[in-house]
Every structure is written in C-alpha cells, then in structure tokens.
Design an enzyme around this catalytic site. Sequence first.
Site, mmCIF file in Angstrom:
data_model
loop_
_atom_site.group_PDB
_atom_site.id
_atom_site.type_symbol
_atom_site.label_atom_id
_atom_site.label_comp_id
_atom_site.label_asym_id
_atom_site.label_seq_id
_atom_site.Cartn_x
_atom_site.Cartn_y
_atom_site.Cartn_z
ATOM 1 N N SER A 38 -36.685 -16.754 5.488
ATOM 2 C CA SER A 38 -36.621 -18.184 5.768
ATOM 3 C C SER A 38 -36.593 -18.992 4.464
ATOM 4 C CB SER A 38 -37.787 -18.577 6.667
ATOM 5 O OG SER A 38 -37.581 -19.837 7.255
ATOM 6 N N ASP A 186 -34.832 -16.489 12.795
ATOM 7 C CA ASP A 186 -35.743 -16.429 11.644
ATOM 8 C C ASP A 186 -36.371 -15.044 11.483
ATOM 9 O OD1 ASP A 186 -38.114 -16.851 9.939
ATOM 10 O OD2 ASP A 186 -37.663 -18.975 10.188
#
Length: 306
Positions: A38, A186
């Site tokens: 991320s 993610d």
Amino acid sequence: MKVDAVFEGGGVRGIGLVGAVCCLEQYGYSWEKLAGTSAGSIMAALLAVGYTGEELKDIIMNLDYQLFLAKDPLQALPLIGGALGLLTVKGVYSGDYIETWLEKLLIAKGKTKFKHVYQNGTSQLKIISSDITTRDLLILPDDLPKYGIDPLEFSIAKAVRMSSSIPFYFKPVILKHKHGQNYIVDGGILSNYPVWIFDVEGIPRWPTFGFKFSDNFVSYTASGKRDIVSYSLDIIGTMLDRNELKIIKDKDYIRTVPIPTGTIGATHFNITSAESLKLFSAGYQAAEQFLNTWDFEKYVTIYRRE
C-alpha cells in the site's frame, strides 16, 4: 552501509516513512532491495527508481492528499454516490489518481516498468497485493507469469495501484489476462508488513530493516459514526492496523523501526501541513532512536547463526 528495506502499509501515515528514510540516508545507508504494501509500496517504488529521501520530502510536503479522493461520475452523485459506488464498482472512491500521480514521478526518472529495476535476473522491487479471486497473496512482479503476463513489461505504477486498493474505500483493480480476470486489492489484508520477504538461509550480507507504524487512532464507529461506509472502513482498518508487533518474532522486532503516528488514521486524507510535519519528524526520530541501538553483528550472532 547497504540495507534492504520493507515498508508497512498505512495510507497517509506513509509520510512518517519519508522521515525515517531521510534519517537513514543521512547516516550513510543506501538501499538495495525494497518492498512494501500500500503506502509502503509507494515508498519502495520511488526509492527503487532513484528518488532520495530529500526529494520525497519535498514531494510529500507539497502534495494535496485530497486529490487521492477523486471519484468516478457515479461515485460523485450527491447523497447516494458512495453507496452506489460500493454496489457497482465496489469502492467509494476511484483510486485511479494514485496510478496517474505515481506514473508521472516514475517517468521523471525514466523508469516505469519492472524491467527498469531488474538486477542479476531479479527485481530489486517487490510490491505486495491480494488476489481475492484466488484468495492468495500476490507478490509483484514475481507472480505475474502465472497469469501469463510478462513481469518485465508490467507497469510499476499499476502494481502500486493494486497494492493500494483499500477494499470498499477504493475500487479494486481488475487484472485481465488470457485465463480471465482477477480482482486485486490492498496487500495489507494478507501481509501488511512482509518483513520476511528478503530473508535468506544463513548469514545475510547486509541487514533488512522494517518500517512499521504504531498509533492511537480511534475508530469511526467508536466516534459515533454508524453509516455503512464508516462501518466498512472500520472492518478494513481492523485488518490493516492490527498490532502485528504483538505477534512478530523477536528476530523481526529487533530490526523494526516503529513509527508513532498518534491519532492519524490511514484514510486521514484531509491531513494538515502541521500534521504532515509532525509525522515526518516522528519517522525521523524513530529511525534515529533505532540506529542508536542497532548492532548488525549482535543480530547475526543471536538470530542468524546456528
């Protein structure tokens, strides 16, 4: 001294990572292999293509984080846009600005694909994502051949966009390939802190440092917000912000730089200049404290010798 680095995901709290990077560079450390999830993947990618900590400080201190909250036309509809976004494209916000913004920065260094960060037949950069179609951890570019995709030609910005697709918050990336298509989100839902990724058998030539966040963020539901978006964000926040320092092994904790982020949450995109500077300073100070006690020979003696 050379060092491999692994950066945890943490949204806007990634500003703290820049502070830590600046500190290590000023102490004479240089980067070899880099990995992240991320926000950590953004840091890893920019360092891998040649940005310095000071360059990144200038970038993040002059960045309007609200731009990351861009919406598609459907998501932008008054009152119902957020709910419709969740139902149709599976996200309240587009998330595409992440890729567009990063691509421009990569172009400025002349390195936009994984082939530009390859050395001795392997990528110096690893990006962590989650393939929810196969329910599997996805390490980019290493895992791309199983989709029939050439890892050398794959876009770094696209890989980071995948890794930064906070479920329900940003729409997922649909990875289309000759076998069909997969939904990628993610990497933090499976491995937000992959400090293990560069470990080797025996004694390493140089250390791997991990950079991880610690915070006192109050959840949306605890703050009295009960809508579906706040509820969804708290579900994801529980996965992304879980305190892994409680469960990681001693050999990983000893090489971890814990960066305090106070009450600033991952999705605090309306962050002020004062808050940004505070996060940067927290990262710098955390790294400095870490270096004051770090002893590579001691680490090797205790944890890497049989």
